[in-house]
Motif scaffolding. Structure first.
Motif, mmCIF file in Angstrom:
data_model
loop_
_atom_site.group_PDB
_atom_site.id
_atom_site.type_symbol
_atom_site.label_atom_id
_atom_site.label_comp_id
_atom_site.label_asym_id
_atom_site.label_seq_id
_atom_site.Cartn_x
_atom_site.Cartn_y
_atom_site.Cartn_z
ATOM 1 N N SER A 55 0.855 -1.191 0.000
ATOM 2 C CA SER A 55 0.000 0.000 0.000
ATOM 3 C C SER A 55 0.888 1.237 0.000
ATOM 4 C CB SER A 55 -0.904 0.019 1.233
ATOM 5 O OG SER A 55 -1.780 -1.077 1.210
ATOM 6 N N LEU A 56 0.871 1.962 -1.119
ATOM 7 C CA LEU A 56 1.741 3.128 -1.276
ATOM 8 C C LEU A 56 0.936 4.339 -1.720
ATOM 9 C CD1 LEU A 56 4.623 1.305 -3.200
ATOM 10 C CD2 LEU A 56 4.537 1.842 -0.760
ATOM 11 N N PRO A 57 1.277 5.530 -1.189
ATOM 12 C CA PRO A 57 0.546 6.735 -1.581
ATOM 13 C C PRO A 57 0.821 7.090 -3.045
ATOM 14 C CG PRO A 57 2.442 7.300 -0.226
ATOM 15 C CD PRO A 57 2.358 5.811 -0.248
ATOM 16 N N THR A 58 -0.218 7.566 -3.709
ATOM 17 C CA THR A 58 -0.096 7.925 -5.114
ATOM 18 C C THR A 58 -0.953 9.151 -5.422
ATOM 19 O OG1 THR A 58 -0.269 7.101 -7.377
ATOM 20 C CG2 THR A 58 -1.955 6.364 -5.847
ATOM 21 N N THR A 59 -0.586 9.857 -6.450
ATOM 22 C CA THR A 59 -1.348 11.005 -6.928
ATOM 23 C C THR A 59 -1.601 10.788 -8.422
ATOM 24 O OG1 THR A 59 -0.130 12.338 -5.319
ATOM 25 C CG2 THR A 59 -1.455 13.540 -6.923
ATOM 26 N N PRO A 60 -2.562 9.926 -8.759
ATOM 27 C CA PRO A 60 -2.753 9.538 -10.150
ATOM 28 C C PRO A 60 -3.153 10.692 -11.073
ATOM 29 C CG PRO A 60 -4.492 8.633 -8.777
ATOM 30 C CD PRO A 60 -3.497 9.253 -7.866
ATOM 31 N N GLY A 61 -3.766 11.740 -10.543
ATOM 32 C CA GLY A 61 -4.155 12.885 -11.370
ATOM 33 C C GLY A 61 -2.969 13.614 -11.980
ATOM 34 N N THR A 62 -1.767 13.367 -11.470
ATOM 35 C CA THR A 62 -0.565 14.006 -12.009
ATOM 36 C C THR A 62 0.117 13.145 -13.070
ATOM 37 O OG1 THR A 62 0.845 13.011 -10.317
ATOM 38 C CG2 THR A 62 -0.123 15.169 -9.803
ATOM 39 N N GLY A 63 -0.421 11.957 -13.297
ATOM 40 C CA GLY A 63 0.179 11.055 -14.276
ATOM 41 C C GLY A 63 1.141 10.053 -13.675
ATOM 42 N N PHE A 64 1.502 10.229 -12.409
ATOM 43 C CA PHE A 64 2.406 9.285 -11.762
ATOM 44 C C PHE A 64 1.640 8.031 -11.346
ATOM 45 C CE2 PHE A 64 5.068 13.006 -11.320
ATOM 46 C CZ PHE A 64 6.343 12.482 -11.488
ATOM 47 N N ALA A 65 2.305 6.896 -11.436
ATOM 48 C CA ALA A 65 1.711 5.626 -11.032
ATOM 49 C C ALA A 65 2.820 4.701 -10.548
ATOM 50 C CB ALA A 65 0.974 4.984 -12.206
ATOM 51 N N TRP A 66 2.465 3.822 -9.619
ATOM 52 C CA TRP A 66 3.378 2.772 -9.166
ATOM 53 C C TRP A 66 3.304 1.621 -10.160
ATOM 54 C CZ3 TRP A 66 7.006 3.344 -5.612
ATOM 55 C CH2 TRP A 66 6.851 4.332 -4.642
ATOM 56 N N ILE A 67 4.453 1.134 -10.586
ATOM 57 C CA ILE A 67 4.546 0.035 -11.536
ATOM 58 C C ILE A 67 5.512 -0.997 -10.972
ATOM 59 C CG2 ILE A 67 5.200 -0.623 -13.885
ATOM 60 C CD1 ILE A 67 4.731 2.426 -14.568
ATOM 61 N N ILE A 68 5.069 -2.244 -10.861
ATOM 62 C CA ILE A 68 5.968 -3.307 -10.405
ATOM 63 C C ILE A 68 6.911 -3.630 -11.557
ATOM 64 C CG2 ILE A 68 6.153 -5.706 -9.644
ATOM 65 C CD1 ILE A 68 3.399 -5.345 -8.329
ATOM 66 N N VAL A 69 8.200 -3.443 -11.321
ATOM 67 C CA VAL A 69 9.198 -3.676 -12.373
ATOM 68 C C VAL A 69 9.987 -4.965 -12.150
ATOM 69 C CG1 VAL A 69 9.386 -1.252 -13.004
ATOM 70 C CG2 VAL A 69 10.900 -2.183 -11.245
ATOM 71 N N GLU A 70 9.896 -5.517 -10.944
ATOM 72 C CA GLU A 70 10.605 -6.766 -10.639
ATOM 73 C C GLU A 70 9.907 -7.434 -9.459
ATOM 74 O OE1 GLU A 70 15.155 -8.188 -9.481
ATOM 75 O OE2 GLU A 70 14.747 -6.075 -9.856
ATOM 76 N N ARG A 71 9.706 -8.752 -9.595
ATOM 77 C CA ARG A 71 9.145 -9.501 -8.467
ATOM 78 C C ARG A 71 9.569 -10.955 -8.575
ATOM 79 N NH1 ARG A 71 3.998 -12.128 -10.049
ATOM 80 N NH2 ARG A 71 3.401 -11.147 -12.005
ATOM 81 N N PRO A 72 9.748 -11.599 -7.418
ATOM 82 C CA PRO A 72 10.092 -13.020 -7.437
ATOM 83 C C PRO A 72 8.997 -13.821 -8.134
ATOM 84 C CG PRO A 72 10.420 -12.109 -5.248
ATOM 85 C CD PRO A 72 9.700 -11.071 -6.055
ATOM 86 N N GLN A 73 9.390 -14.882 -8.793
ATOM 87 C CA GLN A 73 8.464 -15.700 -9.568
ATOM 88 C C GLN A 73 7.348 -16.303 -8.719
ATOM 89 O OE1 GLN A 73 10.467 -18.698 -11.806
ATOM 90 N NE2 GLN A 73 8.652 -19.257 -12.966
ATOM 91 N N CYS A 74 7.603 -16.517 -7.442
ATOM 92 C CA CYS A 74 6.598 -17.166 -6.587
ATOM 93 C C CYS A 74 5.515 -16.212 -6.086
ATOM 94 C CB CYS A 74 7.260 -17.850 -5.401
ATOM 95 S SG CYS A 74 7.896 -16.700 -4.179
ATOM 96 N N LEU A 75 5.595 -14.935 -6.409
ATOM 97 C CA LEU A 75 4.551 -13.990 -6.009
ATOM 98 C C LEU A 75 3.572 -13.810 -7.159
ATOM 99 C CD1 LEU A 75 6.329 -11.106 -4.066
ATOM 100 C CD2 LEU A 75 5.047 -13.030 -3.157
ATOM 101 N N ALA A 76 2.358 -14.304 -6.985
ATOM 102 C CA ALA A 76 1.319 -14.178 -8.013
ATOM 103 C C ALA A 76 0.484 -12.939 -7.718
ATOM 104 C CB ALA A 76 0.439 -15.416 -8.025
ATOM 105 N N LEU A 77 0.449 -12.016 -8.662
ATOM 106 C CA LEU A 77 -0.328 -10.791 -8.502
ATOM 107 C C LEU A 77 -1.812 -11.133 -8.527
ATOM 108 C CD1 LEU A 77 -0.123 -7.693 -8.245
ATOM 109 C CD2 LEU A 77 -0.282 -7.591 -10.740
#
Length: 133
Positions: A55-77
């Motif tokens: 859970s991370l703070p975001t301000t999507p109205g500015t165009g910024f977004a959190w993007i997962i760029v790397e994760r262990p294979q055993c973590l299923a989104l």
């Protein structure tokens, strides 16, 4: 991990035997770990079936977004969504990514806070080291 439980709703009227007024099955989500910005760069130990929520703070109205760029294979989104607040320019909301551990693995879970159309370095980086046994 989601567990299903059966339940029965009964009412007793003036000393009579209980009358069943409802039956059902409900899904109950097993408790898991919630990580926030204060957990950046921490190591987390998990096991198969555990759930982790970022859970991370975001301000999507500015165009910024959190993007997962790397994760262990055993973590299923399981889910990736914005919650809380109102979606107006400058309004702060919360980005939530929910994952389930599906096996043994270790490695970093990394999310970048950036605008998708910009080639610049991310404005923020969030990182957890996952150890799943």
């Amino acid at each position: 991990m989601v567990r299903k439980i059966c339940f029965q709703i009964a009412r007793r009227f003036a000393g009579s035997t209980p009358l069943v007024v409802g039956l059902g099955i409900a899904s109950v989500q097993a408790l898991g770990l919630t990580a926030t910005l204060s957990d950046h760069d921490r190591q987390v130990s998990l096991k198969r079936g555990d759930r982790i929520s970022i859970s991370l703070p975001t301000t999507p109205g500015t165009g910024f977004a959190w993007i997962i760029v790397e994760r262990p294979q055993c973590l299923a989104l399981q889910a990736d969504r914005i919650v809380g607040g109102e979606a107006a320019p400058g309004a702060t909301q919360v980005w939530v990514a929910e994952m389930e551990v599906t096996g043994d693995c270790d490695g970093p879970l990394v999310a970048h806070y950036r605008r998708s159309w910009e080639a610049n370095a991310p404005a923020k980086t969030f990182r957890l080291v996952i150890i799943a046994k």
